[in-house]
Design a protein around this motif. Structure first.
Motif, PDB file in Angstrom:
ATOM      1  N   GLU A  64       0.820  -1.212   0.000  1.00  0.00           N
ATOM      2  CA  GLU A  64       0.000   0.000   0.000  1.00  0.00           C
ATOM      3  C   GLU A  64       0.858   1.268   0.000  1.00  0.00           C
ATOM      4  OE1 GLU A  64      -3.303   2.226   2.818  1.00  0.00           O
ATOM      5  OE2 GLU A  64      -2.938   0.082   3.116  1.00  0.00           O
ATOM      6  N   ARG A  65       1.906   1.288   0.831  1.00  0.00           N
ATOM      7  CA  ARG A  65       2.720   2.508   0.964  1.00  0.00           C
ATOM      8  C   ARG A  65       4.158   2.364   0.485  1.00  0.00           C
ATOM      9  NH1 ARG A  65       2.581   3.935   7.127  1.00  0.00           N
ATOM     10  NH2 ARG A  65       2.824   1.678   7.263  1.00  0.00           N
ATOM     11  N   LEU A  66       4.582   1.145   0.166  1.00  0.00           N
ATOM     12  CA  LEU A  66       6.005   0.882  -0.036  1.00  0.00           C
ATOM     13  C   LEU A  66       6.319   0.241  -1.383  1.00  0.00           C
ATOM     14  CD1 LEU A  66       6.691  -0.812   3.432  1.00  0.00           C
ATOM     15  CD2 LEU A  66       6.918   1.620   2.856  1.00  0.00           C
ATOM     16  N   ILE A  67       7.538   0.469  -1.835  1.00  0.00           N
ATOM     17  CA  ILE A  67       8.143  -0.286  -2.930  1.00  0.00           C
ATOM     18  C   ILE A  67       9.400  -0.925  -2.339  1.00  0.00           C
ATOM     19  CG2 ILE A  67       9.270  -0.204  -5.190  1.00  0.00           C
ATOM     20  CD1 ILE A  67       6.360   0.504  -5.479  1.00  0.00           C
TER      21      ILE A  67
ATOM     22  N   GLN B  36      22.287 -17.213  -4.649  1.00  0.00           N
ATOM     23  CA  GLN B  36      20.959 -17.759  -4.350  1.00  0.00           C
ATOM     24  C   GLN B  36      20.882 -18.330  -2.938  1.00  0.00           C
ATOM     25  OE1 GLN B  36      20.051 -20.303  -7.742  1.00  0.00           O
ATOM     26  NE2 GLN B  36      19.306 -18.531  -8.864  1.00  0.00           N
ATOM     27  N   THR B  37      21.559 -17.646  -2.006  1.00  0.00           N
ATOM     28  CA  THR B  37      21.474 -18.019  -0.588  1.00  0.00           C
ATOM     29  C   THR B  37      20.602 -17.035   0.173  1.00  0.00           C
ATOM     30  OG1 THR B  37      23.483 -16.771  -0.050  1.00  0.00           O
ATOM     31  CG2 THR B  37      23.745 -19.124  -0.604  1.00  0.00           C
ATOM     32  N   GLY B  38      20.045 -16.054  -0.538  1.00  0.00           N
ATOM     33  CA  GLY B  38      19.180 -15.072   0.098  1.00  0.00           C
ATOM     34  C   GLY B  38      18.792 -13.982  -0.867  1.00  0.00           C
ATOM     35  N   ILE B  39      18.026 -13.031  -0.360  1.00  0.00           N
ATOM     36  CA  ILE B  39      17.597 -11.861  -1.141  1.00  0.00           C
ATOM     37  C   ILE B  39      17.284 -10.759  -0.136  1.00  0.00           C
ATOM     38  CG2 ILE B  39      15.210 -12.723  -1.226  1.00  0.00           C
ATOM     39  CD1 ILE B  39      14.924 -11.275  -3.947  1.00  0.00           C
ATOM     40  N   ARG B  40      17.736  -9.554  -0.445  1.00  0.00           N
ATOM     41  CA  ARG B  40      17.510  -8.414   0.449  1.00  0.00           C
ATOM     42  C   ARG B  40      16.952  -7.264  -0.362  1.00  0.00           C
ATOM     43  NH1 ARG B  40      18.264  -8.829   6.151  1.00  0.00           N
ATOM     44  NH2 ARG B  40      18.222  -6.731   6.972  1.00  0.00           N
ATOM     45  N   TRP B  41      15.781  -6.790   0.040  1.00  0.00           N
ATOM     46  CA  TRP B  41      15.131  -5.671  -0.620  1.00  0.00           C
ATOM     47  C   TRP B  41      15.404  -4.377   0.132  1.00  0.00           C
ATOM     48  CZ3 TRP B  41      12.555 -10.378  -0.291  1.00  0.00           C
ATOM     49  CH2 TRP B  41      12.049 -10.921  -1.482  1.00  0.00           C
ATOM     50  N   GLY B  42      15.596  -3.297  -0.603  1.00  0.00           N
ATOM     51  CA  GLY B  42      15.609  -1.968  -0.004  1.00  0.00           C
ATOM     52  C   GLY B  42      14.175  -1.507   0.164  1.00  0.00           C
ATOM     53  N   ILE B  43      13.880  -0.912   1.300  1.00  0.00           N
ATOM     54  CA  ILE B  43      12.536  -0.411   1.587  1.00  0.00           C
ATOM     55  C   ILE B  43      12.489   1.063   1.197  1.00  0.00           C
ATOM     56  CG2 ILE B  43      10.819   0.024   3.390  1.00  0.00           C
ATOM     57  CD1 ILE B  43      12.221  -2.262   5.030  1.00  0.00           C
ATOM     58  N   THR B  44      11.542   1.421   0.324  1.00  0.00           N
ATOM     59  CA  THR B  44      11.350   2.816  -0.067  1.00  0.00           C
ATOM     60  C   THR B  44       9.867   3.159   0.056  1.00  0.00           C
ATOM     61  OG1 THR B  44      10.954   2.398  -2.426  1.00  0.00           O
ATOM     62  CG2 THR B  44      13.253   2.674  -1.745  1.00  0.00           C
ATOM     63  N   LEU B  45       9.590   4.420   0.326  1.00  0.00           N
ATOM     64  CA  LEU B  45       8.208   4.897   0.316  1.00  0.00           C
ATOM     65  C   LEU B  45       7.795   5.139  -1.126  1.00  0.00           C
ATOM     66  CD1 LEU B  45       8.420   7.499   3.219  1.00  0.00           C
ATOM     67  CD2 LEU B  45       7.416   5.213   3.320  1.00  0.00           C
TER      68      LEU B  45
ATOM     69  N   GLY C 103       6.756   6.793  -4.366  1.00  0.00           N
ATOM     70  CA  GLY C 103       6.971   8.160  -4.826  1.00  0.00           C
ATOM     71  C   GLY C 103       8.301   8.749  -4.391  1.00  0.00           C
ATOM     72  N   GLU C 104       9.052   8.009  -3.573  1.00  0.00           N
ATOM     73  CA  GLU C 104      10.370   8.460  -3.126  1.00  0.00           C
ATOM     74  C   GLU C 104      11.356   7.338  -3.398  1.00  0.00           C
ATOM     75  OE1 GLU C 104      10.339   9.990   0.887  1.00  0.00           O
ATOM     76  OE2 GLU C 104       8.277  10.669   0.654  1.00  0.00           O
ATOM     77  N   ASP C 105      12.577   7.684  -3.756  1.00  0.00           N
ATOM     78  CA  ASP C 105      13.548   6.652  -4.106  1.00  0.00           C
ATOM     79  C   ASP C 105      14.512   6.336  -2.963  1.00  0.00           C
ATOM     80  OD1 ASP C 105      14.370   4.819  -6.141  1.00  0.00           O
ATOM     81  OD2 ASP C 105      16.185   6.023  -6.411  1.00  0.00           O
ATOM     82  N   GLU C 106      14.448   7.105  -1.870  1.00  0.00           N
ATOM     83  CA  GLU C 106      15.387   6.923  -0.757  1.00  0.00           C
ATOM     84  C   GLU C 106      15.161   5.587  -0.056  1.00  0.00           C
ATOM     85  OE1 GLU C 106      16.694   8.946   3.497  1.00  0.00           O
ATOM     86  OE2 GLU C 106      15.303  10.015   2.187  1.00  0.00           O
ATOM     87  N   VAL C 107      16.233   4.787   0.071  1.00  0.00           N
ATOM     88  CA  VAL C 107      16.168   3.538   0.824  1.00  0.00           C
ATOM     89  C   VAL C 107      16.180   3.899   2.307  1.00  0.00           C
ATOM     90  CG1 VAL C 107      17.355   1.375   1.359  1.00  0.00           C
ATOM     91  CG2 VAL C 107      17.273   2.194  -0.995  1.00  0.00           C
ATOM     92  N   ILE C 108      15.130   3.477   3.029  1.00  0.00           N
ATOM     93  CA  ILE C 108      14.998   3.812   4.449  1.00  0.00           C
ATOM     94  C   ILE C 108      15.159   2.581   5.342  1.00  0.00           C
ATOM     95  CG2 ILE C 108      13.591   5.854   4.011  1.00  0.00           C
ATOM     96  CD1 ILE C 108      11.114   4.117   4.778  1.00  0.00           C
ATOM     97  N   GLY C 109      15.466   1.447   4.739  1.00  0.00           N
ATOM     98  CA  GLY C 109      15.667   0.219   5.487  1.00  0.00           C
ATOM     99  C   GLY C 109      15.820  -0.925   4.512  1.00  0.00           C
ATOM    100  N   SER C 110      15.956  -2.121   5.056  1.00  0.00           N
ATOM    101  CA  SER C 110      15.998  -3.298   4.186  1.00  0.00           C
ATOM    102  C   SER C 110      15.357  -4.477   4.901  1.00  0.00           C
ATOM    103  CB  SER C 110      17.426  -3.628   3.750  1.00  0.00           C
ATOM    104  OG  SER C 110      18.144  -4.286   4.762  1.00  0.00           O
TER     105      SER C 110
END
Length: 190
Positions: A10-13, A63-72, A74-81
């Motif tokens: 809903e709020r995140l990419i 292929q031992t994992g996957i880590r996504w950057g959390i962004t809001l 409409g904004e491209d700033e990574v605020i977590g993972s």
């Protein structure tokens, strides 16, 4: 190797983290409150951030994992993972981890990202079991896991040696069959 998946809520990419995001990681990972329960010292340099991003890329490639950057949205700033590590395909299990910039604590963002990644793990990666290893002193992460249906299985004594000391960790898990309580699934797009 397939294309890195993007998860939308809903709020995140949730997207792939690249070297251009190093400044964002340095910004929030330099806060000792963010790294306190991660077994990491606070970041001091761009090299620290680039090394973290290199690790994200490495687990994806191996292929031992996957880590996504959390962004809001409409904004491209990574605020977590958030993502998986120690993926054991043979046993259909992986560990999940998450961290978030302190500026975004207590806004439901961690829950939204965590839930989306759990659902992705069960539905797209066909995991049977997702584990979370959480320090006993990390009450917010324990609440986050329990809110998503994780069950505390026990205490792993002196399980990890990080930042110059041995840490006890609680083992939490959720099984695919436990997933029924999660509503409104996010969707994936490429």
């Amino acid at each position: 190797m397939s294309e890195f998946p993007i998860i939308e809520t809903e709020r995140l990419i949730l997207r792939q983290v690249t070297n251009k995001d190093a400044g964002y990681l340095l910004k929030y990972m330099s806060n000792k409150d963010v790294t306190k329960h991660m077994g990491l010292e606070p970041f001091n340099s761009m090299d620290d951030a680039l090394n973290e991003i290199s690790w994200y890329q490495s687990i994806w490639e191996k292929q031992t994992g996957i880590r996504w950057g959390i962004t809001l949205k409409g904004e491209d700033e990574v605020i977590g993972s958030c993502g998986f590590l120690n993926l054991v395909s043979k046993h259909s299990r992986a560990e999940i981890g998450i961290e978030l910039s302190k500026n975004y604590w207590d806004k439901g963002i961690a829950s939204e990202a965590f839930e989306a990644v759990i659902r992705y793990g069960f539905e797209q990666m066909h995991l049977q079991r997702i584990e979370a290893l959480i320090e006993p002193s990390n009450a917010p992460s324990q609440r986050l896991a329990e809110k998503q249906g994780f069950i505390r299985e026990g205490l792993l004594r002196s399980y990890e040696f990080t930042v110059g000391k041995f840490d006890d960790l609680y083992m939490y898990s959720i099984l695919k069959s436990d997933l029924n309580h999660i509503q409104n699934p996010p969707y994936e797009r490429s």
